[in-house]
Write an enzyme that holds these catalytic residues in place. Structure first.
Site, PDB file in Angstrom:
ATOM      1  N   ASN A  97       0.939  -1.293  -0.060  1.00 54.23           N
ATOM      2  CA  ASN A  97       0.117  -0.227   0.093  1.00 54.23           C
ATOM      3  C   ASN A  97       0.864   1.253   0.223  1.00 54.23           C
ATOM      4  O   ASN A  97       2.011   1.197   0.747  1.00 54.23           O
ATOM      5  CB  ASN A  97      -0.918  -0.116   1.276  1.00 54.23           C
ATOM      6  CG  ASN A  97      -0.425   0.071   2.543  1.00 54.23           C
ATOM      7  OD1 ASN A  97       0.468  -0.887   2.703  1.00 54.23           O
ATOM      8  ND2 ASN A  97      -1.068   0.356   3.444  1.00 54.23           N
ATOM      9  N   GLU A 112       0.109   5.164   0.881  1.00 54.85           N
ATOM     10  CA  GLU A 112      -0.660   6.113   1.242  1.00 54.85           C
ATOM     11  C   GLU A 112      -0.181   7.658   0.713  1.00 54.85           C
ATOM     12  O   GLU A 112       0.982   7.824   0.324  1.00 54.85           O
ATOM     13  CB  GLU A 112      -0.684   6.053   2.802  1.00 54.85           C
ATOM     14  CG  GLU A 112      -1.446   4.771   3.152  1.00 54.85           C
ATOM     15  CD  GLU A 112      -1.574   4.713   4.491  1.00 54.85           C
ATOM     16  OE1 GLU A 112      -1.207   5.502   5.436  1.00 54.85           O
ATOM     17  OE2 GLU A 112      -2.255   3.758   4.832  1.00 54.85           O
ATOM     18  N   CYS A 114      -4.221   0.482  -2.434  1.00 56.71           N
ATOM     19  CA  CYS A 114      -3.850  -0.493  -1.734  1.00 56.71           C
ATOM     20  C   CYS A 114      -2.694  -1.733  -2.276  1.00 56.71           C
ATOM     21  O   CYS A 114      -2.402  -1.188  -3.346  1.00 56.71           O
ATOM     22  CB  CYS A 114      -5.418  -1.549  -1.695  1.00 56.71           C
ATOM     23  SG  CYS A 114      -6.482  -0.850  -0.632  1.00 56.71           S
ATOM     24  N   GLU A 173      -3.031  -4.571  -3.018  1.00 58.95           N
ATOM     25  CA  GLU A 173      -3.467  -5.349  -4.345  1.00 58.95           C
ATOM     26  C   GLU A 173      -3.445  -4.568  -5.510  1.00 58.95           C
ATOM     27  O   GLU A 173      -3.142  -5.217  -6.451  1.00 58.95           O
ATOM     28  CB  GLU A 173      -4.848  -5.801  -3.944  1.00 58.95           C
ATOM     29  CG  GLU A 173      -5.067  -6.680  -2.931  1.00 58.95           C
ATOM     30  CD  GLU A 173      -5.214  -6.134  -1.411  1.00 58.95           C
ATOM     31  OE1 GLU A 173      -4.895  -4.872  -1.179  1.00 58.95           O
ATOM     32  OE2 GLU A 173      -5.843  -6.492  -0.561  1.00 58.95           O
ATOM     33  N   CYS A 201     -10.101  -5.392   0.122  1.00 58.91           N
ATOM     34  CA  CYS A 201     -11.265  -4.353   0.335  1.00 58.91           C
ATOM     35  C   CYS A 201     -12.197  -4.480  -0.800  1.00 58.91           C
ATOM     36  O   CYS A 201     -11.780  -5.004  -1.639  1.00 58.91           O
ATOM     37  CB  CYS A 201     -10.552  -2.995   0.591  1.00 58.91           C
ATOM     38  SG  CYS A 201     -10.383  -2.308  -0.995  1.00 58.91           S
ATOM     39  N   CYS A 246     -10.840  -3.475  -4.343  1.00 58.17           N
ATOM     40  CA  CYS A 246      -9.727  -4.463  -4.921  1.00 58.17           C
ATOM     41  C   CYS A 246     -10.259  -5.840  -5.058  1.00 58.17           C
ATOM     42  O   CYS A 246      -9.702  -6.597  -5.914  1.00 58.17           O
ATOM     43  CB  CYS A 246      -8.571  -4.570  -3.676  1.00 58.17           C
ATOM     44  SG  CYS A 246      -7.546  -3.211  -3.635  1.00 58.17           S
TER      45      CYS A 246
HETATM   46  N1  THU Z   1      -5.298  -1.716   2.737  1.00 48.62           N
HETATM   47  C1  THU Z   1      -4.672  -2.724   1.651  1.00 48.62           C
HETATM   48  O1  THU Z   1      -3.612  -2.245   1.083  1.00 48.62           O
HETATM   49  N2  THU Z   1      -5.209  -3.598   1.263  1.00 48.62           N
HETATM   50  C2  THU Z   1      -6.169  -4.111   1.947  1.00 48.62           C
HETATM   51  O2  THU Z   1      -6.777  -5.261   1.665  1.00 48.62           O
HETATM   52  C3  THU Z   1      -6.981  -3.525   3.001  1.00 48.62           C
HETATM   53  C4  THU Z   1      -6.591  -2.024   3.248  1.00 48.62           C
HETATM   54  C5  THU Z   1      -4.581  -0.501   2.906  1.00 48.62           C
HETATM   55  C6  THU Z   1      -5.240   0.688   2.692  1.00 48.62           C
HETATM   56  C7  THU Z   1      -4.573   1.866   3.485  1.00 48.62           C
HETATM   57  O3  THU Z   1      -3.400   2.175   2.997  1.00 48.62           O
HETATM   58  C8  THU Z   1      -4.529   0.944   4.946  1.00 48.62           C
HETATM   59  O4  THU Z   1      -4.764  -0.584   4.289  1.00 48.62           O
HETATM   60  C9  THU Z   1      -5.443   1.184   5.986  1.00 48.62           C
HETATM   61  O5  THU Z   1      -6.898   0.994   5.513  1.00 48.62           O
END
Ligand code: THU
Length: 137
Positions: free
Chosen positions: A47, A49, A58, A60, A91, A94
């Site tokens: 991920n 941010e 994310c 994925e 999520c 994704c």
């Molecule tokens: N996140 C992912 O990268 N993948 C997931 O399957 C769930 C959430 C990340 C998004 C964000 O940067 C952090 O987790 C908190 O939600």
């Protein structure tokens, strides 16, 4: 990983290593993902941010971008690695992104730093999902 490692082990290990590279200064929630393509290659991502929070993406999505860049067009298996009280499944957004490249029976393996926590199919996570087949013909 040893020569005897299973595909599942390799995919989870790739997701675990990707998690260590995550850029998540805001949530502090580190996630790694890995996808297996139709050529047998594994592509990982983390991920990423952003100070403008909605602009983050994310793990994925990162892994899928790596797969496409490398010429992959199918996802045959998925692993996600994160540390949380409950298994961290992809999520909703994704799940849809994965659906573009994966069939319903594609395994989605969810792990933490200790190893596999839960196992799903994409169909179980995204039942009756909209996909490329709806646009065909
Ligand atoms: N996140 C992912 O990268 N993948 C997931 O399957 C769930 C959430 C990340 C998004 C964000 O940067 C952090 O987790 C908190 O939600």
């Amino acid at each position: 990983m040893t020569a005897a490692s299973t595909l599942q082990d390799r995919l989870i290990d790739a997701a675990r290593q990707a998690r260590a590279q995550a850029y998540a200064p805001y949530s502090k929630f580190l996630v790694g993902a890995a996808v297996l393509d139709e050529h047998g290659a594994i592509h990982a991502g983390c991920n990423v941010e952003n100070a403008a929070y909605p602009q983050g993406w994310c793990a994925e999505a990162s892994a899928l971008a790596a797969l496409v860049l490398a010429g992959g067009r199918r996802v045959l298996a998925v692993a996600v690695c994160a540390e949380a009280p409950e298994p961290v499944t992809p999520c909703g957004g994704c799940r849809q992104k994965l659906r573009e490249f994966a069939a319903g029976d594609c395994p989605v393996w969810v792990a933490d730093l200790q190893g596999l926590k839960a196992s799903y199919t994409l169909e179980a996570l995204l039942p009756h999902g909209f996909g490329p087949q709806h646009l065909a013909g």
